[in-house]
Design a protein around this motif. Structure first.
Motif, mmCIF file in Angstrom:
data_model
loop_
_atom_site.group_PDB
_atom_site.id
_atom_site.type_symbol
_atom_site.label_atom_id
_atom_site.label_comp_id
_atom_site.label_asym_id
_atom_site.label_seq_id
_atom_site.Cartn_x
_atom_site.Cartn_y
_atom_site.Cartn_z
ATOM 1 N N GLU A 1 13.320 -3.749 -6.245
ATOM 2 C CA GLU A 1 14.462 -4.471 -5.694
ATOM 3 C C GLU A 1 15.378 -4.981 -6.801
ATOM 4 O O GLU A 1 16.605 -5.068 -6.621
ATOM 5 C CB GLU A 1 13.982 -5.625 -4.816
ATOM 6 C CG GLU A 1 13.291 -5.171 -3.536
ATOM 7 C CD GLU A 1 12.907 -6.336 -2.639
ATOM 8 O OE1 GLU A 1 13.479 -7.437 -2.819
ATOM 9 O OE2 GLU A 1 12.034 -6.151 -1.764
ATOM 10 N N ILE A 2 14.790 -5.330 -7.933
ATOM 11 C CA ILE A 2 15.595 -5.757 -9.084
ATOM 12 C C ILE A 2 16.496 -4.619 -9.544
ATOM 13 O O ILE A 2 17.709 -4.799 -9.758
ATOM 14 C CB ILE A 2 14.688 -6.220 -10.240
ATOM 15 C CG1 ILE A 2 13.941 -7.505 -9.879
ATOM 16 C CG2 ILE A 2 15.514 -6.408 -11.517
ATOM 17 C CD1 ILE A 2 14.804 -8.735 -9.761
ATOM 18 N N MET B 1 19.255 -4.011 -7.072
ATOM 19 C CA MET B 1 20.272 -5.049 -7.232
ATOM 20 C C MET B 1 21.181 -4.731 -8.413
ATOM 21 O O MET B 1 22.412 -4.881 -8.322
ATOM 22 C CB MET B 1 19.589 -6.402 -7.454
ATOM 23 C CG MET B 1 20.544 -7.565 -7.711
ATOM 24 S SD MET B 1 19.656 -9.070 -8.218
ATOM 25 C CE MET B 1 19.200 -8.645 -9.910
ATOM 26 N N PHE B 2 20.591 -4.269 -9.519
ATOM 27 C CA PHE B 2 21.389 -3.883 -10.682
ATOM 28 C C PHE B 2 22.406 -2.800 -10.301
ATOM 29 O O PHE B 2 23.576 -2.865 -10.690
ATOM 30 C CB PHE B 2 20.491 -3.344 -11.799
ATOM 31 C CG PHE B 2 19.609 -4.367 -12.459
ATOM 32 C CD1 PHE B 2 19.822 -5.719 -12.297
ATOM 33 C CD2 PHE B 2 18.548 -3.955 -13.266
ATOM 34 C CE1 PHE B 2 18.999 -6.666 -12.917
ATOM 35 C CE2 PHE B 2 17.728 -4.881 -13.896
ATOM 36 C CZ PHE B 2 17.947 -6.240 -13.718
ATOM 37 N N GLY B 3 21.942 -1.811 -9.567
ATOM 38 C CA GLY B 3 22.813 -0.698 -9.182
ATOM 39 C C GLY B 3 23.928 -1.120 -8.244
ATOM 40 O O GLY B 3 25.084 -0.688 -8.390
ATOM 41 N N ILE B 4 23.602 -1.947 -7.278
ATOM 42 C CA ILE B 4 24.598 -2.434 -6.314
ATOM 43 C C ILE B 4 25.689 -3.230 -7.012
ATOM 44 O O ILE B 4 26.884 -3.006 -6.811
ATOM 45 C CB ILE B 4 23.913 -3.287 -5.228
ATOM 46 C CG1 ILE B 4 23.041 -2.402 -4.329
ATOM 47 C CG2 ILE B 4 24.958 -4.050 -4.397
ATOM 48 C CD1 ILE B 4 22.183 -3.184 -3.349
ATOM 49 N N TYR C 1 17.800 2.070 -9.078
ATOM 50 C CA TYR C 1 19.128 1.735 -9.608
ATOM 51 C C TYR C 1 20.162 2.697 -9.028
ATOM 52 O O TYR C 1 21.228 2.282 -8.553
ATOM 53 C CB TYR C 1 19.094 1.825 -11.126
ATOM 54 C CG TYR C 1 20.382 1.441 -11.810
ATOM 55 C CD1 TYR C 1 20.623 0.134 -12.205
ATOM 56 C CD2 TYR C 1 21.359 2.395 -12.071
ATOM 57 C CE1 TYR C 1 21.802 -0.226 -12.839
ATOM 58 C CE2 TYR C 1 22.543 2.047 -12.709
ATOM 59 C CZ TYR C 1 22.760 0.738 -13.089
ATOM 60 O OH TYR C 1 23.935 0.397 -13.715
ATOM 61 N N VAL C 2 19.826 3.979 -9.032
ATOM 62 C CA VAL C 2 20.719 5.002 -8.489
ATOM 63 C C VAL C 2 20.900 4.827 -6.984
ATOM 64 O O VAL C 2 22.016 4.944 -6.464
ATOM 65 C CB VAL C 2 20.176 6.411 -8.810
ATOM 66 C CG1 VAL C 2 20.968 7.481 -8.072
ATOM 67 C CG2 VAL C 2 20.215 6.659 -10.312
ATOM 68 N N LEU C 3 19.824 4.515 -6.280
ATOM 69 C CA LEU C 3 19.928 4.297 -4.833
ATOM 70 C C LEU C 3 20.881 3.151 -4.529
ATOM 71 O O LEU C 3 21.693 3.230 -3.596
ATOM 72 C CB LEU C 3 18.544 3.991 -4.238
ATOM 73 C CG LEU C 3 17.457 5.060 -4.378
ATOM 74 C CD1 LEU C 3 16.204 4.642 -3.627
ATOM 75 C CD2 LEU C 3 17.947 6.409 -3.890
ATOM 76 N N GLY C 4 20.793 2.077 -5.319
ATOM 77 C CA GLY C 4 21.693 0.942 -5.124
ATOM 78 C C GLY C 4 23.146 1.318 -5.360
ATOM 79 O O GLY C 4 24.030 0.926 -4.588
ATOM 80 N N GLN C 5 23.390 2.095 -6.410
ATOM 81 C CA GLN C 5 24.757 2.523 -6.701
ATOM 82 C C GLN C 5 25.341 3.375 -5.583
ATOM 83 O O GLN C 5 26.475 3.162 -5.145
ATOM 84 C CB GLN C 5 24.782 3.319 -8.018
ATOM 85 C CG GLN C 5 24.643 2.471 -9.259
ATOM 86 C CD GLN C 5 24.785 3.303 -10.515
ATOM 87 O OE1 GLN C 5 24.316 4.431 -10.586
ATOM 88 N NE2 GLN C 5 25.419 2.747 -11.530
#
Length: 210
Positions: free
Chosen positions: A64-65, A68-71, A143-147
């Protein structure tokens, strides 16, 4: 690892948990920098150290961290004008996804030591497509999923669901295959559209470069 990524990570932690938590994370992770120079390169070990320490201090799972970075990064890069580049990659989400490697090639002008991941789309339908993600770095899947989900939401007003089909992590390569479920109304049968899409990307990237 360029400072742009690290500065975005610090910004995401400050927004989510506050300045004091960011200071505590830096201290426990042994990171001297409060801010990072966006065009300077830093150690590849910094992001995993920050993520693990943030997870330990906040009780938030590491996955989740990273998400969050990616988003947050999608919004963060807007202050440097990179949102303009994201917008010209295509009128639709499927155009953006097909143009990701072109985006990273363009970024090499500003970040010559960039070590970008690679993306490949296949099995496209009106209900979505299959996306291959390859990277020499480990641990950045979320990270990629969030982006991707944030880009779909902000730039294309599209609800996106991601299903992980497979993950393969070797010593020097991470390969994740994911099914992206979304309303792909722009889909057309392969043919002349491929040529038109390539010309469209070239024209728009040239506009940004001028």
């Amino acid at each position: 690892m360029y400072g742009l990524l690290l500065e975005g990570i610090g910004e995401s932690i400050r927004k989510r948990f506050g300045e004091k938590v960011w200071m505590e994370i830096r201290q426990k992770a042994g990171i001297q920098h409060n801010n990072f120079t966006i065009h300077k390169t830093y150690s590849e070990t910094l992001v995993p150290r920050i993520a693990k320490t943030a997870s330990s201090i906040t009780g938030t799972p590491v996955r989740e961290i990273y998400e969050m970075f990616g988003i947050q990064f999608v919004t963060f890069v807007g202050q440097y004008g990179y949102d303009r580049i994201l917008r010209v990659l295509g009128r639709h989400l499927r155009d953006f996804l097909n143009g990701l490697d072109n985006l990273h090639e363009y970024l090499r002008f500003s970040y010559p030591k960039l070590k970008p991941p690679s993306f490949f789309c296949e099995d496209e339908t009106r209900e979505g497509l299959t996306l291959h993600y390859r990277s020499k770095r480990k641990g950045y899947k979320n990270y990629v999923l969030g982006q991707i989900t944030q880009v779909a939401k902000i730039f294309y007003d599209t609800n996106l669901e991601i299903e992980i089909l497979s993950e393969d992590e070797s010593l020097d390569m991470t390969h994740v295959v994911m099914k992206l479920h979304f309303e792909n109304t722009a889909y057309r049968e392969p043919g002349l559209e491929v040529v038109i899409f390539s010309l469209y990307n070239c024209i728009n990237l040239n506009k940004v470069l001028k």
